[in-house]
Write a protein that holds these residues in place. Structure first.
Motif, mmCIF file in Angstrom:
data_model
loop_
_atom_site.group_PDB
_atom_site.id
_atom_site.type_symbol
_atom_site.label_atom_id
_atom_site.label_comp_id
_atom_site.label_asym_id
_atom_site.label_seq_id
_atom_site.Cartn_x
_atom_site.Cartn_y
_atom_site.Cartn_z
ATOM 1 N N LEU A 1 0.833 -1.198 0.000
ATOM 2 C CA LEU A 1 0.000 0.000 0.000
ATOM 3 C C LEU A 1 0.871 1.253 0.000
ATOM 4 C CD1 LEU A 1 -2.735 1.432 0.200
ATOM 5 C CD2 LEU A 1 -2.615 1.108 2.684
ATOM 6 N N ARG A 2 1.896 1.262 0.835
ATOM 7 C CA ARG A 2 2.821 2.404 0.893
ATOM 8 C C ARG A 2 3.488 2.605 -0.459
ATOM 9 N NH1 ARG A 2 8.118 2.129 1.971
ATOM 10 N NH2 ARG A 2 7.838 0.115 2.955
ATOM 11 N N TYR A 3 3.928 1.534 -1.097
ATOM 12 C CA TYR A 3 4.579 1.631 -2.400
ATOM 13 C C TYR A 3 3.636 2.223 -3.449
ATOM 14 C CZ TYR A 3 6.777 0.446 -6.779
ATOM 15 O OH TYR A 3 7.304 0.528 -8.037
ATOM 16 N N VAL A 4 2.389 1.753 -3.471
ATOM 17 C CA VAL A 4 1.423 2.260 -4.448
ATOM 18 C C VAL A 4 1.205 3.763 -4.264
ATOM 19 C CG1 VAL A 4 -1.021 2.185 -5.105
ATOM 20 C CG2 VAL A 4 0.257 0.065 -4.829
ATOM 21 N N ILE A 5 1.074 4.202 -3.021
ATOM 22 C CA ILE A 5 0.855 5.628 -2.756
ATOM 23 C C ILE A 5 2.079 6.438 -3.168
ATOM 24 C CG2 ILE A 5 0.531 7.344 -0.929
ATOM 25 C CD1 ILE A 5 -1.210 5.184 0.495
ATOM 26 N N MET A 6 3.274 5.960 -2.839
ATOM 27 C CA MET A 6 4.493 6.676 -3.205
ATOM 28 C C MET A 6 4.661 6.714 -4.727
ATOM 29 S SD MET A 6 7.079 5.324 -0.216
ATOM 30 C CE MET A 6 8.502 5.638 -1.198
ATOM 31 N N HIS A 7 4.359 5.616 -5.389
ATOM 32 C CA HIS A 7 4.512 5.532 -6.841
ATOM 33 C C HIS A 7 3.536 6.488 -7.536
ATOM 34 C CE1 HIS A 7 6.109 3.558 -10.368
ATOM 35 N NE2 HIS A 7 4.877 3.428 -10.853
ATOM 36 N N GLN A 8 2.307 6.539 -7.036
ATOM 37 C CA GLN A 8 1.307 7.454 -7.596
ATOM 38 C C GLN A 8 1.762 8.892 -7.407
ATOM 39 O OE1 GLN A 8 -0.844 9.626 -5.717
ATOM 40 N NE2 GLN A 8 -1.952 10.315 -7.498
ATOM 41 N N SER A 9 2.318 9.202 -6.246
ATOM 42 C CA SER A 9 2.800 10.563 -5.984
ATOM 43 C C SER A 9 3.945 10.923 -6.916
ATOM 44 C CB SER A 9 3.268 10.686 -4.530
ATOM 45 O OG SER A 9 2.195 10.442 -3.659
ATOM 46 N N HIS A 10 4.808 9.973 -7.178
ATOM 47 C CA HIS A 10 5.923 10.186 -8.101
ATOM 48 C C HIS A 10 5.401 10.566 -9.488
ATOM 49 C CE1 HIS A 10 9.363 9.297 -10.686
ATOM 50 N NE2 HIS A 10 8.621 8.392 -11.293
ATOM 51 N N HIS A 11 4.428 9.814 -9.987
ATOM 52 C CA HIS A 11 3.889 10.104 -11.317
ATOM 53 C C HIS A 11 3.102 11.411 -11.337
ATOM 54 C CE1 HIS A 11 5.286 6.706 -13.564
ATOM 55 N NE2 HIS A 11 4.973 5.910 -12.560
ATOM 56 N N ARG A 12 2.448 11.747 -10.245
ATOM 57 C CA ARG A 12 1.756 13.040 -10.175
ATOM 58 C C ARG A 12 2.773 14.166 -10.285
ATOM 59 N NH1 ARG A 12 -2.923 15.576 -8.453
ATOM 60 N NH2 ARG A 12 -2.559 17.527 -7.362
ATOM 61 N N GLY A 13 3.901 14.023 -9.616
ATOM 62 C CA GLY A 13 4.965 15.021 -9.714
ATOM 63 C C GLY A 13 5.513 15.121 -11.128
ATOM 64 N N GLN A 14 5.703 13.983 -11.783
ATOM 65 C CA GLN A 14 6.170 13.987 -13.169
ATOM 66 C C GLN A 14 5.207 14.766 -14.059
ATOM 67 O OE1 GLN A 14 6.518 9.770 -14.106
ATOM 68 N NE2 GLN A 14 8.708 10.077 -14.469
ATOM 69 N N MET A 15 3.925 14.469 -13.929
ATOM 70 C CA MET A 15 2.927 15.131 -14.769
ATOM 71 C C MET A 15 2.865 16.631 -14.472
ATOM 72 S SD MET A 15 1.932 12.969 -16.873
ATOM 73 C CE MET A 15 0.757 14.061 -17.653
ATOM 74 N N THR A 16 3.031 17.005 -13.215
ATOM 75 C CA THR A 16 3.028 18.423 -12.846
ATOM 76 C C THR A 16 4.156 19.154 -13.562
ATOM 77 O OG1 THR A 16 2.041 17.960 -10.700
ATOM 78 C CG2 THR A 16 3.241 20.025 -10.907
ATOM 79 N N VAL A 17 5.348 18.578 -13.527
ATOM 80 C CA VAL A 17 6.500 19.204 -14.184
ATOM 81 C C VAL A 17 6.273 19.283 -15.688
ATOM 82 C CG1 VAL A 17 8.944 18.882 -14.746
ATOM 83 C CG2 VAL A 17 8.157 18.575 -12.401
ATOM 84 N N LEU A 18 5.837 18.191 -16.299
ATOM 85 C CA LEU A 18 5.625 18.180 -17.747
ATOM 86 C C LEU A 18 4.548 19.175 -18.175
ATOM 87 C CD1 LEU A 18 5.859 14.344 -18.404
ATOM 88 C CD2 LEU A 18 7.543 16.098 -19.022
#
Length: 87
Positions: free
Chosen positions: A42-59
């Motif tokens: 569960l922790r990994y899924v939340i962290m991974h989703q946050s990582h991709h949200r950050g990527q999309m924000t930058v892009l």
């Protein structure tokens, strides 16, 4: 939020309330021949989703696009309302 999204949110909340507790989060399952605690997954899924949200924000910012207010107001939204955003 559309009806489909409300239904998914309601179903997810029901699953969390009925299936996740301290005991079940300590249980482990085998993923690719490796034992994973449910809580770690569960922790990994939340962290991974946050990582991709950050990527999309930058892009999106690099492309000059406006960020959506998906998880609350963005920095730009606060500025437009004349409120000093927390930095």
């Amino acid at each position: 939020m559309g009806e489909r999204d409300r239904r998914i949110s309601r179903d997810l909340l029901h699953a969390v309330r009925t299936q996740w507790n301290d005991e079940t989060l300590r249980e482990s399952v085998t993923i690719q021949k490796e034992a994973w605690l449910n809580g770690s997954s569960l922790r990994y899924v939340i962290m991974h989703q946050s990582h991709h949200r950050g990527q999309m924000t930058v892009l999106m910012r690099q492309a000059g696009l406006r960020l959506p207010n998906v998880c609350g107001p963005t920095y730009d939204t606060w500025i437009e309302k004349g409120i000093a955003p927390l930095v």
